[in-house]
Structure formats: structure tokens, C-alpha cells
Write an enzyme that holds these catalytic residues in place. Sequence first.
Site, PDB file in Angstrom:
ATOM      1  N   LYS A   1       3.063   4.685   1.681  1.00 16.38           N
ATOM      2  CA  LYS A   1       3.139   5.741   0.667  1.00 16.38           C
ATOM      3  C   LYS A   1       3.872   6.976   1.193  1.00 16.38           C
ATOM      4  O   LYS A   1       4.426   7.742   0.416  1.00 16.38           O
ATOM      5  CB  LYS A   1       1.747   6.094   0.160  1.00 16.38           C
TER       6      LYS A   1
HETATM    7  C1  LIG Z   1      -0.889   1.649  -2.185  1.00 19.35           C
HETATM    8  C2  LIG Z   1      -0.915   0.482  -1.259  1.00 19.35           C
HETATM    9  C3  LIG Z   1      -0.600  -0.835  -1.684  1.00 19.35           C
HETATM   10  C4  LIG Z   1      -0.281  -1.169  -3.128  1.00 19.35           C
HETATM   11  O1  LIG Z   1       0.955  -0.646  -3.537  1.00 19.35           O
HETATM   12  P1  LIG Z   1       1.326  -0.535  -5.094  1.00 19.35           P
HETATM   13  O2  LIG Z   1       2.579   0.231  -5.142  1.00 19.35           O
HETATM   14  O3  LIG Z   1       0.163   0.176  -5.734  1.00 19.35           O
HETATM   15  O4  LIG Z   1       1.474  -1.929  -5.615  1.00 19.35           O
HETATM   16  C5  LIG Z   1      -0.595  -1.854  -0.753  1.00 19.35           C
HETATM   17  N1  LIG Z   1      -0.920  -1.620   0.536  1.00 19.35           N
HETATM   18  C6  LIG Z   1      -1.237  -0.379   0.990  1.00 19.35           C
HETATM   19  C7  LIG Z   1      -1.583  -0.210   2.409  1.00 19.35           C
HETATM   20  C8  LIG Z   1      -1.239   0.716   0.112  1.00 19.35           C
HETATM   21  O5  LIG Z   1      -1.574   1.939   0.567  1.00 19.35           O
END
Ligand SMILES: *Cc1c(COP(=O)(O)O)cnc(C)c1O
Length: 473
Positions: A114
Site C-alpha cells: 500500500k
Molecule cells: C491491502 C492488501 C491486500 C489486498 O489488496 P487489494 O488491493 O485490496 O485487493 C493484499 N495483501 C496485503 C498485504 C494488503 O495489505
Amino acid sequence: MKYLSTRGDTTPRHFCEILLEGLAPDGGLYLPQAYPKVDAATLARWRQLPYADLAYEILSLYIDDIPAGDLKALVARTYTQATFGTPAIVPVRALGDTGLHIEALSNGPTLAFKDMAMQLLGNLFEYELGRRGEELNILGATSGDTGSAAEYAMRGKRGVRVFMLSPNGRMSPFQQAQMFSLQDENIHNIAVEGVFDDAQDIVKAVSNDLAFKRTHKIGTVNSINWARLLAQVVYYFAGYFQVTEKDTDQVSFCVPSGNFGNVCAGHVARSMGLPIKHLVVATNENDVLDEFFRTGIYRVRKGAETHETSSPSMDISKASNFERFVFDLLGRDGARTRELFGSQIERDGRFELSPAEFARIAEFGFQSGKSTHADRVATIRSTWERHQTMIDTHTADGVKVAAERVEPGVPMIVLETALPAKFAETIREALGREPERPAGLEGIEGLPKRFTVMPPDAAQVKAFIAEHTGLGR
Ligand SMILES: *Cc1c(COP(=O)(O)O)cnc(C)c1O
């Protein structure tokens, strides 16, 4: 490039108009009017570029209301080795000769992918708020990854404050230390005496008080923000260039998915002409998306049906970005999208595609698969034993599903969405040892913490915000 809504409102909007907004006024999500197409000559040129320059090239196709020089400087400030650990920013490594590769997206400040989008968002917010002479107070609830990524992106940014609610004592000690050790004046951690849903309910209650929301300039950084999605398109290109030689070679991606933001960025990259054969959606026990890609039925889960798993950032009951893909799948028919998401989901909690609509999924390259706790543990163990590579629980879901889908001659890139250090308990279960921790984070649990404990009471949270925004009550 201008933007429209997935539910039929075609009023053209500029990038910076939608940057600070959530949903479109008609309840839909914003998408560009069209995806700019890149040809082989463009790919050949982009292949030579460092990550920040590549990001600038892609972003500038979608942003026409920030002067080129400003955008270039902003992007260069975002994607640095100092923030992301390596000159490649998203280095790809092979898992032996399995055809699988891992693209590292988790070397940012909070050790999860993120950061790739949120760091850019922090700089975009500061830029746009500065230009408008406005302030924004970001209010959110988190059980881990999103909240910490938001705080690390917004810390020290002019014009922005963050008020982040979390369930007191319910995050892992590492995640808590990451957030609560921030000493920046514009970051406020509120530990609510309750569970995540209590924190989330307070955010909803505060946001529903429209007068308060307006007076105190309350905003969010949720995953439906188009700028976040756009930032993620870049690493599909960067990953592609690292495993191919010719600009016509095909690759596939496997993406550990929750709210469908990450893999939706892959769909955008493919729509732009990047030679992606398959986009493989990997889910955990919360398999809303796997069910959809197998059956054409999208069935939102209830709270009680949502499992708490060892890949917690994928524990979702509905996928908030999914409407974007369905809009494209339906030939960009806003009325039909509104019927499915605005009426049927609201009324029945489910919809089913017609056979003709379902048949189109193959054209979009999508496949899917599912992984369970037992799969996760076995995959972490086998990846460690065979390739001396330690992966986290979410990435393990991706590797498990990717191994079932990899085809000869087509490299399969699994997106690494977090580092194992964040999920020590499952690593101990799988490997009988502690996860590696990046340098500089060894003693993080011992740092002084800055947070306020509060009962689950929206009125007290409002009073706290009022006090810290200096805007009165
Ligand atoms: C947010 C997240 C996801 C999922 O990603 P999306 O964009 O919501 O599909 C997967 N793995 C981790 C570690 C995350 O923080």
C-alpha cells in the site's frame, strides 16, 4: 484525460477534482473516459527508464491539470531508493526454474504494497491542498496495513492531519509500534476500547454528521481513490520489463486480492496494451472473487460469514473496487452497472451475469484461485526449503494459486504484497523460526508511543478532532 462515473454520470471531471473525493455523486466509481494505448515503440522507450521516470510517463497520460514540471518533481520525490530500499524500487526475483517470479512491492516504510500508492497520494494531497489553500483532516479506521500506510504517507505533510482509529490492544505489537511510534504533530492515533467494527462505526457516525464533516474538512484515503489505483498501474509495467526481452513477450500476473484495487490496476495496464496474458486473482478463505470468476455470481458476504484468517488484509466481504472492472466487462454500460451494483446488490446482496456477459471474462484475461490457512503454511515452508526465500502469508496465497496456473513459456509474476516481518505468528508456525526484519526496525516495539485511548463514543472522537484542528466545536 477526463473522468466519468461507472453509474452513468458522464459529466467530465479533471484528475485533481476527483483526487480529494470518494464516490462519484451518483454512487459510482471514477474511471478515465478511455484507456490511453501504448504501442511497441513506446514500450521500447519505457523499458529503458528508471522507475520514477516510468511513473511520470504513465501518470502524465492520465493527469492533465498538474503542470508537467510539477508532476515530474513530485513523482521523483516519491519513488526514491531512500523510501523504497533499492534503485529498482520493485525488484523481481525468480523462484528457481518454476516459471514463477516475485515482484517486491513491500520495501516501503510500512512493509506492505500500500506504500506504493499511498506515498504518491501524500505528495499529491500536499500539492493540491497547497494550491487551493485548503486543509484536509483524514479520518479512518484500521486494523493494520491501510492506517499505517496512510500515516507514513501523510506525516509532516502541510495542510493534512490524520485521525486514525484502531481497536485498542488488538493489532500485532509490531503494527501497533509502527503506528504509535510516529511523533509527527499532524498524526493522531486514537485507540478505541472495542473491536475494529466499533472503530469503523465511529468513522461512519462522524462522516454522517454532514455539518461537522464540512466544518472540520473531514476526508478519507480509502481504496476506491482513483489516484491510488493509477499509482499501482506503474509496477505492472516495471515488472513486465524485468522478466521480458522483447516488447511482444507475454507474461501473467498473480495478485493476492481483497478489495480488488491491486488487480484492477493490472486490468488497466492490460487495457493500455501491456502484453499480459492472464491476471490471476488469488483469494484466501474469503472467496467472493474466486466464486465470481468461476460462476459469474457475485455474492456479498455478511459480517458473520467473513472469516478471520492468517492473511488478514484479504479478509473482505465485498470488493470495493470490483465495480470498475464490471463496468468495463459490460462494455461500459453505466445503466447496467447501476442495475447490478446500485439495485441488485443493495436489494439482494448478489447479482448474476448473463451467460453472454460471463463469456466475455476470458477476453479480459482473468482467472482465479483460492488458498486456505493450510495451503499458506505449506507454501511458506516449501518456498523457504526450495528457494531459500521467505514470503509472507498474503504472498503465499498468491504463490499457491500461481503454481496451479503457470504455463510453459509465460513468466508468472506474483506480486509480493507484504513482508513476513508483519506476520510473525504464521511464519513461526510454518518455519519454526522468527521472520527476518529489515534493518532499522529491530527495536521498534521499544520506542516511545504517542496515542490516546478512548471509549467507543463518537461524541468524544468529535471533541478530540475539534480540539486538534483548532476549528472549535
Ligand atoms: C491491502 C492488501 C491486500 C489486498 O489488496 P487489494 O488491493 O485490496 O485487493 C493484499 N495483501 C496485503 C498485504 C494488503 O495489505
